[in-house]
Design a protein around this motif. Structure first.
Motif, PDB file in Angstrom:
ATOM      1  N   MET A 192     -67.409  33.493  22.777  1.00 26.83           N
ATOM      2  CA  MET A 192     -67.482  32.109  23.086  1.00 26.83           C
ATOM      3  C   MET A 192     -65.883  31.466  22.774  1.00 26.83           C
ATOM      4  N   ALA A 193     -65.410  31.739  21.624  1.00 24.22           N
ATOM      5  CA  ALA A 193     -63.847  31.379  21.290  1.00 24.22           C
ATOM      6  C   ALA A 193     -63.177  31.847  22.682  1.00 24.22           C
ATOM      7  N   ALA A 194     -63.322  33.106  23.045  1.00 22.00           N
ATOM      8  CA  ALA A 194     -62.192  33.801  23.972  1.00 22.00           C
ATOM      9  C   ALA A 194     -62.357  32.892  25.195  1.00 22.00           C
ATOM     10  N   LEU A 195     -63.619  32.551  25.480  1.00 19.03           N
ATOM     11  CA  LEU A 195     -63.910  31.909  26.768  1.00 19.03           C
ATOM     12  C   LEU A 195     -63.113  30.410  26.702  1.00 19.03           C
ATOM     13  N   LEU A 196     -63.326  29.900  25.558  1.00 19.41           N
ATOM     14  CA  LEU A 196     -62.558  28.545  25.400  1.00 19.41           C
ATOM     15  C   LEU A 196     -61.151  28.562  25.429  1.00 19.41           C
ATOM     16  N   ARG A 197     -60.592  29.692  24.807  1.00 21.74           N
ATOM     17  CA  ARG A 197     -59.086  29.751  24.667  1.00 21.74           C
ATOM     18  C   ARG A 197     -58.607  30.114  26.254  1.00 21.74           C
ATOM     19  N   ARG A 198     -59.481  30.946  26.791  1.00 19.53           N
ATOM     20  CA  ARG A 198     -58.952  31.143  28.314  1.00 19.53           C
ATOM     21  C   ARG A 198     -59.000  29.631  29.249  1.00 19.53           C
ATOM     22  N   ALA A 199     -60.298  28.994  28.966  1.00 21.39           N
ATOM     23  CA  ALA A 199     -60.293  27.740  29.629  1.00 21.39           C
ATOM     24  C   ALA A 199     -58.943  26.829  29.226  1.00 21.39           C
ATOM     25  N   GLN A 200     -58.390  26.948  27.965  1.00 21.30           N
ATOM     26  CA  GLN A 200     -57.440  26.007  27.813  1.00 21.30           C
ATOM     27  C   GLN A 200     -56.121  26.464  28.240  1.00 21.30           C
ATOM     28  N   SER A 201     -56.114  27.789  28.440  1.00 25.71           N
ATOM     29  CA  SER A 201     -54.822  28.665  28.798  1.00 25.71           C
ATOM     30  C   SER A 201     -54.713  28.270  30.503  1.00 25.71           C
ATOM     31  N   LEU A 202     -55.972  28.113  31.144  1.00 16.97           N
ATOM     32  CA  LEU A 202     -55.948  27.580  32.360  1.00 16.97           C
ATOM     33  C   LEU A 202     -55.937  26.080  32.602  1.00 16.97           C
ATOM     34  N   ASN A 203     -55.763  25.521  31.597  1.00 10.50           N
ATOM     35  CA  ASN A 203     -55.858  23.847  31.625  1.00 10.50           C
ATOM     36  C   ASN A 203     -57.158  23.348  32.092  1.00 10.50           C
TER      37      ASN A 203
ATOM     38  N   TYR B 255     -69.923  29.731  14.405  1.00 13.37           N
ATOM     39  CA  TYR B 255     -70.074  30.585  15.544  1.00 13.37           C
ATOM     40  C   TYR B 255     -68.725  31.138  15.803  1.00 13.37           C
ATOM     41  N   ARG B 256     -67.977  31.121  14.842  1.00  8.65           N
ATOM     42  CA  ARG B 256     -66.428  31.868  14.985  1.00  8.65           C
ATOM     43  C   ARG B 256     -66.716  33.288  14.202  1.00  8.65           C
ATOM     44  N   THR B 257     -67.775  33.336  13.367  1.00  6.06           N
ATOM     45  CA  THR B 257     -68.039  34.899  12.641  1.00  6.06           C
ATOM     46  C   THR B 257     -69.183  35.545  13.335  1.00  6.06           C
ATOM     47  N   ALA B 258     -69.899  34.832  13.897  1.00  3.96           N
ATOM     48  CA  ALA B 258     -71.235  35.333  14.728  1.00  3.96           C
ATOM     49  C   ALA B 258     -71.574  34.569  15.899  1.00  3.96           C
TER      50      ALA B 258
ATOM     51  N   LYS C 259     -80.823  45.958  19.993  1.00  2.00           N
ATOM     52  CA  LYS C 259     -80.052  44.628  20.280  1.00  2.00           C
ATOM     53  C   LYS C 259     -78.764  44.743  19.373  1.00  2.00           C
ATOM     54  N   VAL C 260     -77.631  44.338  19.730  1.00  2.60           N
ATOM     55  CA  VAL C 260     -76.457  44.484  19.165  1.00  2.60           C
ATOM     56  C   VAL C 260     -76.245  42.931  18.605  1.00  2.60           C
ATOM     57  N   ARG C 261     -76.036  43.090  17.377  1.00  2.00           N
ATOM     58  CA  ARG C 261     -75.573  41.734  16.528  1.00  2.00           C
ATOM     59  C   ARG C 261     -73.977  41.928  16.450  1.00  2.00           C
ATOM     60  N   PRO C 262     -73.326  40.841  16.791  1.00  2.00           N
ATOM     61  CA  PRO C 262     -71.879  40.673  16.781  1.00  2.00           C
ATOM     62  C   PRO C 262     -71.460  40.796  15.333  1.00  2.00           C
TER      63      PRO C 262
ATOM     64  N   SER D 115     -61.456  20.222  19.076  1.00  2.70           N
ATOM     65  CA  SER D 115     -62.650  19.624  18.822  1.00  2.70           C
ATOM     66  C   SER D 115     -63.818  20.790  18.693  1.00  2.70           C
ATOM     67  N   VAL D 116     -63.696  21.408  19.922  1.00  2.00           N
ATOM     68  CA  VAL D 116     -64.917  22.475  20.055  1.00  2.00           C
ATOM     69  C   VAL D 116     -64.882  23.663  19.143  1.00  2.00           C
ATOM     70  N   MET D 117     -63.499  23.937  18.779  1.00  2.00           N
ATOM     71  CA  MET D 117     -63.162  25.037  17.863  1.00  2.00           C
ATOM     72  C   MET D 117     -63.745  24.644  16.354  1.00  2.00           C
ATOM     73  N   VAL D 118     -63.442  23.484  16.196  1.00  2.00           N
ATOM     74  CA  VAL D 118     -63.946  22.762  14.993  1.00  2.00           C
ATOM     75  C   VAL D 118     -65.616  22.777  14.505  1.00  2.00           C
ATOM     76  N   GLU D 119     -65.986  22.408  15.985  1.00  2.00           N
ATOM     77  CA  GLU D 119     -67.760  22.494  16.020  1.00  2.00           C
ATOM     78  C   GLU D 119     -68.182  23.762  15.882  1.00  2.00           C
ATOM     79  N   MET D 120     -67.387  24.836  16.591  1.00  2.00           N
ATOM     80  CA  MET D 120     -67.772  26.067  16.538  1.00  2.00           C
ATOM     81  C   MET D 120     -67.815  26.742  15.080  1.00  2.00           C
ATOM     82  N   SER D 121     -66.742  26.316  14.086  1.00  2.00           N
ATOM     83  CA  SER D 121     -66.702  26.747  12.954  1.00  2.00           C
ATOM     84  C   SER D 121     -67.653  26.199  12.102  1.00  2.00           C
ATOM     85  N   ALA D 122     -67.933  24.826  12.117  1.00  2.00           N
ATOM     86  CA  ALA D 122     -68.892  24.284  11.507  1.00  2.00           C
ATOM     87  C   ALA D 122     -70.487  24.807  11.551  1.00  2.00           C
ATOM     88  N   LEU D 123     -70.634  25.477  13.064  1.00  2.00           N
ATOM     89  CA  LEU D 123     -72.011  26.084  12.950  1.00  2.00           C
ATOM     90  C   LEU D 123     -71.887  27.541  12.780  1.00  2.00           C
TER      91      LEU D 123
END
Length: 95
Positions: free
Chosen positions: A1-12, A31-34, A92-95, A21-29
């Motif tokens: 998810m972080a990679a998709l967000l980063r790509r969206a930012q690079s494409l403006n 989602y940056r580790t799994a 299943k694969v666990r990240p 803001s979204v990265m902070v929210e993902m960290s709080a949830l």
């Protein structure tokens, strides 16, 4: 998810502020580790047949590994047929 967000930012598609803001929210949830959900394991459809054909045509596993730009032991681990192996669609694969 972080990679998709980063790509969206690079494409403006998202602003720097939205990205942060979204990265902070993902960290709080956590989602940056799994990722939040389990994902079905991807199974290549054509690779096993391609490998069987190449081996039958006389290529060695070492040659195939070189073509795949893998170490022979990594190629063996990823693609060598295993005795009694079956496709487990429920795995299943666990990240």
């Amino acid at each position: 998810m972080a990679a998709l967000l980063r790509r969206a930012q690079s494409l403006n598609f998202v602003t720097d502020w939205q990205y942060r803001s979204v990265m902070v929210e993902m960290s709080a949830l956590g989602y940056r580790t799994a990722e939040p959900v389990e994902i079905d394991r991807e199974r290549p459809r054509y690779v096993p047949g391609l490998i069987r054909s190449a081996l039958a045509a006389g290529m060695s596993e070492e040659e195939l590994a070189r073509c795949a730009r893998l170490l022979p032991e990594d190629f063996q681990l990823l693609y060598a047929p295993r005795e009694g192996a079956t496709v487990d669609s429920a795995s299943k694969v666990r990240p």
